[in-house]
Design an enzyme around this catalytic site. Structure first.
Site, PDB file in Angstrom:
ATOM      1  N   CYS A   1       0.829  -1.210   0.000  1.00 23.80           N
ATOM      2  CA  CYS A   1       0.000   0.000   0.000  1.00 23.80           C
ATOM      3  C   CYS A   1       0.863   1.260   0.000  1.00 23.80           C
ATOM      4  O   CYS A   1       1.426   1.639   1.036  1.00 23.80           O
ATOM      5  CB  CYS A   1      -0.925   0.000   1.223  1.00 23.80           C
TER       6      CYS A   1
ATOM      7  N   CYS B   1      -0.614   4.128   2.130  1.00 21.13           N
ATOM      8  CA  CYS B   1      -0.417   3.958   3.582  1.00 21.13           C
ATOM      9  C   CYS B   1       1.047   4.203   3.976  1.00 21.13           C
ATOM     10  O   CYS B   1       1.322   4.856   4.977  1.00 21.13           O
ATOM     11  CB  CYS B   1      -0.776   2.537   4.027  1.00 21.13           C
ATOM     12  N   ASP B   2       1.974   3.650   3.214  1.00 17.44           N
ATOM     13  CA  ASP B   2       3.369   3.581   3.677  1.00 17.44           C
ATOM     14  C   ASP B   2       4.351   4.455   2.890  1.00 17.44           C
ATOM     15  O   ASP B   2       5.505   4.593   3.305  1.00 17.44           O
ATOM     16  CB  ASP B   2       3.866   2.116   3.610  1.00 17.44           C
TER      17      ASP B   2
END
Ligand code: FAD
Ligand code: NAP
Length: 313
Positions: free
Chosen positions: A133, A136-137
């Site tokens: 992701c 997200c990261d």
């Protein structure tokens, strides 16, 4: 007793919720284990949802959907569904909190999840430098170099997203042609800080107790290359979430294909009366937000007639 139980609150489940409730069913609950919105909420940019122009994230796109459904009476339970079973003509929804709920009909839209690529170190470093992701990261790698694995729409779009945050992106793909949409490939090739590492597969991701320090790739001639990066993003496709349909005897509640996708007809009806499957989890799914939403609408209209026939003859 629910008129309809909807399992999953992605674009398919939410649209099924909108159409069933707005179409007159009074007792409909959507069971979603997390926040409604589905996997598109992880996307940094969506540019192919009709009528939505300009730069918009998946989260922005999905934000108003639950509120629209609730306006027409859709109930939402935040719980994981473990299993759907059927006894006679009544379905039972088995929930993660140990309780059950009965329903006349069920629409399943549990979507899909990122597949693991299967190289050495992938599991060991998952969450410690290996990610599926970028939204997200990606921020953890601001000003650093990262590697992206895959050659489909997801890999290329996420590589483009990461290229805005990171100093350099190595796009590692096992062929020299991409599955992705042509305009995305053009954008990729025009992006200066993306290096294409083609005809190459990951051999191993390695690191230390702090996390990933690099990835070793092998090209089609067997030549190895070390790329020193602290982050590796894999986007190598999806597997469908069909576990709720698995019964204790190891068989599925309805007919599935060899890939574990639910076999449906053009009305989204499965081989089991009263059970409908929608979105990414069904056979031949285009795996798009718009088609998942379309499936939800189709299934909902079928369910309205089915429940009416069942209760009122
Ligand atoms: P999902 O969106 O997967 O939703 C399923 C829902 O079910 C999830 O919310 C999940 O939490 C829930 N669930 C699963 N199991 C259970 C359970 N047992 N109990 C309760 N709840 C459960 N499509 C486009 O059209 N355009 C794009 O630009 C685009 N970009 C994408 C970018 C990325 C990074 C990704 C991953 C996908 C992208 N897609 C895009 C594809 C799109 O997101 C999917 O096709 C779409 O979300 C499928 O919708 P769905 O409702 O079938 O499933
Ligand atoms: P995908 O289209 O299945 O692509 C997966 C990619 O990973 C392929 O390039 C594949 O290589 C590669 N791959 C598979 N297994 C591998 C392994 N073990 N090691 C190395 N590489 C591997 O998956 P996706 O990109 O996630 O897309 C899934 C669906 O969602 C598609 O239908 C896609 O169109 C859709 N989607 C659409 C959008 C959009 O419309 N903007 C955005 C995201 C996703 P090969 O090419 O050699 O097989």
């Amino acid at each position: 007793m629910l008129d309809c139980a909807i399992i999953g609150g992605g674009p398919a489940g939410l649209t099924a919720g909108l159409y069933t409730t707005r179409g007159g069913l009074e007792n409909v609950t959507m069971f979603e284990k997390g926040m409604p919105g589905g996997q598109i909420t992880l996307s940094s940019e969506i540019e192919n949802y009709p009528g939505v122009t300009g730069e918009i994230t998946g989260m922005d796109l999905m934000m108003p959907w639950p509120e629209q459904c609730q306006k027409f009476g859709l109930k939402h339970e935040m719980v994981e569904v473990i299993k759907v079973s059927k006894d006679g003509d009544i379905f039972t929804i088995h929930k993660g909190d140990g309780t059950t709920q009965e329903a006349h009909s069920v629409i399943v839209g549990t979507g899909s999840r990122p597949r693991r690529a299967g190289f050495a170190g992938e599991d060991e470093f998952f969450g410690r430098g290996v990610s599926t992701c970028a939204t997200c990261d990606g921020f953890f790698y601001k000003g650093k170099e990262v590697a992206v694995i895959g050659g489909g729409d997801t890999a290329l779009e996420e590589a483009l997203y990461l290229a805005k945050i990171c100093t350099k992106v190595y796009l590692i793909h096992r062929r020299d042609e991409f599955r992705s949409a042509p305009n995305t490939v053009d954008r990729l090739k025009r992006t200066e800080n993306i290096e294409l590492v083609l005809n190459s597969v990951p051999d191993e991701v390695y690191g230390d107790n702090m996390g990933v320090t690099g990835i070793r790739v092998k090209n089609k001639d067997g030549k190895l290359r070390d790329i020193e990066v602290p982050g590796v993003f894999t986007f190598v496709g999806n597997d469908v979430n069909n576990q709720t349909l698995m019964q204790e005897n190891g068989e599925f509640l309805c007919d599935m294909n060899a890939k574990g996708e639910v076999i449906v007809n053009i009305s989204m009806a499965t081989s089991l009366e009263g059970l409908y499957a929608t979105g990414d989890m069904r056979i031949a799914a285009p795996k798009q937000v718009v088609s998942a939403a379309g499936d939800g609408a189709v299934a909902a209209l079928q369910v309205i007639s089915f429940v009416d026939e069942k209760l009122n003859g």
